[in-house]
Design a protein around this motif. Structure first.
Motif, PDB file in Angstrom:
ATOM      1  N   ARG A 167       0.858  -1.188   0.000  1.00 14.22           N
ATOM      2  CA  ARG A 167       0.000   0.000   0.000  1.00 14.22           C
ATOM      3  C   ARG A 167       0.889   1.230   0.000  1.00 14.22           C
ATOM      4  NH1 ARG A 167      -5.176   1.442  -1.304  1.00 14.22           N
ATOM      5  NH2 ARG A 167      -5.902   3.170  -0.007  1.00 14.22           N
ATOM      6  N   LEU A 211       1.610  -6.363   5.997  1.00 17.32           N
ATOM      7  CA  LEU A 211       0.874  -5.105   6.063  1.00 17.32           C
ATOM      8  C   LEU A 211       0.122  -4.924   7.372  1.00 17.32           C
ATOM      9  CD1 LEU A 211      -0.658  -5.161   2.467  1.00 17.32           C
ATOM     10  CD2 LEU A 211       1.316  -3.844   3.227  1.00 17.32           C
ATOM     11  N   THR A 212      -0.371  -6.013   7.934  1.00 16.88           N
ATOM     12  CA  THR A 212      -1.202  -5.922   9.132  1.00 16.88           C
ATOM     13  C   THR A 212      -1.253  -7.273   9.828  1.00 16.88           C
ATOM     14  OG1 THR A 212      -3.450  -5.495   9.945  1.00 16.88           O
ATOM     15  CG2 THR A 212      -3.260  -6.419   7.745  1.00 16.88           C
ATOM     16  N   ARG A 213      -1.453  -7.227  11.132  1.00 16.80           N
ATOM     17  CA  ARG A 213      -1.647  -8.466  11.885  1.00 16.80           C
ATOM     18  C   ARG A 213      -3.124  -8.843  11.954  1.00 16.80           C
ATOM     19  NH1 ARG A 213       2.250 -10.684  14.525  1.00 16.80           N
ATOM     20  NH2 ARG A 213       0.802 -11.677  15.992  1.00 16.80           N
ATOM     21  N   ALA A 214      -3.969  -8.027  11.359  1.00  9.39           N
ATOM     22  CA  ALA A 214      -5.412  -8.259  11.454  1.00  9.39           C
ATOM     23  C   ALA A 214      -5.829  -9.568  10.804  1.00  9.39           C
ATOM     24  CB  ALA A 214      -6.168  -7.098  10.811  1.00  9.39           C
ATOM     25  N   ALA A 263     -11.517  -4.967  10.563  1.00  3.48           N
ATOM     26  CA  ALA A 263     -10.199  -4.361  10.756  1.00  3.48           C
ATOM     27  C   ALA A 263      -9.600  -3.898   9.430  1.00  3.48           C
ATOM     28  CB  ALA A 263      -9.270  -5.355  11.445  1.00  3.48           C
ATOM     29  N   LEU A 264      -9.751  -4.705   8.387  1.00  7.47           N
ATOM     30  CA  LEU A 264      -9.171  -4.348   7.093  1.00  7.47           C
ATOM     31  C   LEU A 264      -9.872  -3.151   6.465  1.00  7.47           C
ATOM     32  CD1 LEU A 264      -8.585  -7.867   5.457  1.00  7.47           C
ATOM     33  CD2 LEU A 264      -6.917  -6.400   6.604  1.00  7.47           C
ATOM     34  N   SER A 265     -11.162  -2.986   6.747  1.00  8.35           N
ATOM     35  CA  SER A 265     -11.913  -1.891   6.124  1.00  8.35           C
ATOM     36  C   SER A 265     -11.369  -0.527   6.524  1.00  8.35           C
ATOM     37  CB  SER A 265     -13.392  -1.995   6.496  1.00  8.35           C
ATOM     38  OG  SER A 265     -13.584  -1.764   7.882  1.00  8.35           O
ATOM     39  N   THR A 266     -10.747  -0.452   7.694  1.00  5.96           N
ATOM     40  CA  THR A 266     -10.177   0.828   8.135  1.00  5.96           C
ATOM     41  C   THR A 266      -8.679   0.915   7.874  1.00  5.96           C
ATOM     42  OG1 THR A 266      -9.939  -0.094  10.371  1.00  5.96           O
ATOM     43  CG2 THR A 266     -11.935   1.169   9.903  1.00  5.96           C
ATOM     44  N   SER A 267      -7.970  -0.197   8.058  1.00  3.06           N
ATOM     45  CA  SER A 267      -6.513  -0.148   7.905  1.00  3.06           C
ATOM     46  C   SER A 267      -6.063  -0.319   6.461  1.00  3.06           C
ATOM     47  CB  SER A 267      -5.853  -1.225   8.772  1.00  3.06           C
ATOM     48  OG  SER A 267      -6.253  -2.523   8.359  1.00  3.06           O
ATOM     49  N   LEU A 268      -6.810  -1.079   5.668  1.00  2.10           N
ATOM     50  CA  LEU A 268      -6.439  -1.326   4.274  1.00  2.10           C
ATOM     51  C   LEU A 268      -7.668  -1.138   3.390  1.00  2.10           C
ATOM     52  CD1 LEU A 268      -4.230  -4.538   4.729  1.00  2.10           C
ATOM     53  CD2 LEU A 268      -3.445  -2.176   4.427  1.00  2.10           C
TER      54      LEU A 268
END
Length: 497
Positions: A273, A308-311, A458-463
């Motif tokens: 990203r 990218l994320t631990r989500a 979680a992904l909807s806000t972070s990615l």
């Protein structure tokens, strides 16, 4: 050097508005994964006006739909049919122009494994249990205590505590609470357990049998539920002369016909990203895009999102099953002939579609489909010749069982043919055979739908502008994966509008 697909992709097509909205999406979308969910998502997006590229790591598309040439026929070795009773599936088949020439499955009978030998499956019985109690009570497959317990379902439905919206429970536990464990063991386990290659006492009610959730939440009886009204005339389970590859090819043709691209044999190595856009780095180069649909197996999805994320880490908790299908061509005039002195009774007949076995049966085989009965067009070769071949598909493998991985193809084929003989009495000379292995059938177990929902939130806000789809996310079965692809397309179209 990175190439921008959003700059080189063709102009948007003149398709209708995005599903669920009035604004047309703009920008480019990469769909990673060319299984059915990915293809459906790509089709919806490209028809809505987005520029779409599907990237598939293998040299073929379709995922668990795979049709092969075998014994001069086109035979499905993965998913076998489309259940068109759900409106979204019948609508898709019609939209693809495939409704004029489908082949319906033969209405034969199915056998269920039982300690007294294979028995005909009672009427009104489906993978999620009985909807009619009388045929089950008259089947002779339940003990007297089991009969009494099953007959109490209407009363127990009213006494059971309602399933809270935030709770999940296994299909086995829910149905055992209604009908008793014997009904689950004799009927639900061989049907639903075989279908999902799973443990019915771990498979999620919300994820695997959502049609039962209303009864669980509102304490309504399962044997009083009315059968769903058919949305179409004709057969409920369909395929085509060239197998389900016809469906996959139609999806691909529609995508490409509206300007989309499908890149086969291209593996995605990394997604990044940067500056509000996505970079997708593959074995064929690096690309930029505005949005991504990840329609890959959950281990791949978690691996791509990990940097990218631990989500997405909870997705790694999903278990999978190793499954094998043996496709065998038997000498047709021997299949239903009982040899003198054979100690295993011939229980199958020319009207038998197949047999399903419970998980506690002493066999490696979990199910067998008599393709020559269920699909009459397979009694002859593709060019119409009668070659005296009768096709059978024998399946093995459930979650937690490793025997199918420990045997080579020849050993496995010999064992499965012996199991077929012992359970149905069928024995015949083998004309041809092939073994197809599916090493990672995802399990939608208790808690999985909640984990997926949390990951998506979680992904909807972070990615942003990234959606998940596929059997490992929303459950197995053609209905679930098609709906999963459609939902992913809706989310991305809204984000790009």
């Amino acid at each position: 050097m990175e190439t921008s697909l959003s700059e080189t992709a063709p102009a948007p097509s003149a398709a209708g508005p995005a599903r669920g909205g009035t604004h047309r999406p703009t920008g480019h979308v990469i769909v990673i994964g060319g299984g059915v969910a990915g293809l459906v998502a790509a089709r919806d997006l490209v028809r809505a006006g987005a520029r779409v590229t599907v990237v598939e790591a293998s040299d073929r598309i379709g995922g668990q739909v795979r049709t092969v040439d075998f014994a001069d026929r086109r035979v499905d070795v993965g998913a076998e049919a489309i259940h068109v009773a759900p409106p979204h599936l019948s609508a898709l088949v019609r939209d693809l122009g495939l409704w004029d020439d489908p082949l319906g499955s033969h209405h034969g009978h199915t056998l269920l494994g039982h300690p007294r030998g294979a028995q005909p499956m009672p009427a009104g019985l489906g993978p999620t249990g009985p909807s009619r109690i009388r045929p089950v009570l008259q089947s002779g497959m339940l003990s007297l205590p089991g009969l009494v317990r099953a007959g109490m379902e209407p009363v127990l439905a009213r006494l059971a505590p309602p399933l809270a919206p935030e709770r999940d429970v296994s299909v086995g536990d829910f149905l055992a609470g209604r009908f008793g464990h014997e009904v689950v063991r004799r009927f639900v386990d061989p049907l639903l357990g075989s279908l999902h290659s799973g443990d019915v006492y771990r498979l999620s009610l919300r994820g695997t049998a959502p049609q039962l959730v209303g009864a669980a939440e509102h304490r309504t009886s399962l044997i009083r539920r009315s059968a769903p009204r058919p949305t179409t005339s004709g057969p409920s389970f369909i395929s085509w002369a060239d197998g389900l590859q016809t469906f996959v090819d139609a999806l691909a043709s529609d995508i490409e016909g509206h300007g989309g691209r499908i890149a086969r044999g291209v593996e995605v190595r990394q997604i990044v990203r940067a500056a509000g856009r996505w970079q997708v780095r593959t074995t064929a180069g690096g690309y930029e895009t505005d949005a991504i649909v990840l329609a890959t197996p959950t281990p791949v999805t978690a691996g791509l999102l990990g940097p990218l994320t631990r989500a997405a880490e909870p997705l790694r908790e999903q278990r999978s099953a190793s499954v094998v299908n043996l496709i065998v061509a038997l000498t047709a005039d021997q299949v239903f002939h009982h040899a003198a002195g054979d100690r295993f009774p011939l229980r199958a007949t020319p009207e038998t579609n197949g047999i399903l076995l419970p998980s506690d049966a002493p066999w490696t085989m979990k199910a067998a489909t008599f393709l020559g009965t269920k699909w009459p067009h397979l009694r002859r070769t593709a060019d119409g010749r009668d070659d005296n071949a009768f096709l059978v598909r024998i399946s093995a493998g459930r979650v937690g069982l490793h025997v199918v991985d420990e045997l080579d193809d020849a050993e496995l084929a010999a064992r499965l043919l012996d199991d077929l003989h012992r359970t149905t009495g069928v024995r015949a000379d083998v004309l041809d055979s092939t073994v197809v292995r599916w090493p990672a059938m995802p399990q939608c177990e208790v808690g999985h739908p909640a984990r997926v929902a949390a990951v998506r939130t979680a992904l909807s806000t972070s990615l942003p502008r990234l959606a998940l789809a596929g059997a490992g996310i929303d459950g197995m079965g053609m209905s679930a994966v098609v709906r999963s692809g459609q939902a992913a397309a809706t989310a991305i179209a809204a984000a790009l509008a």
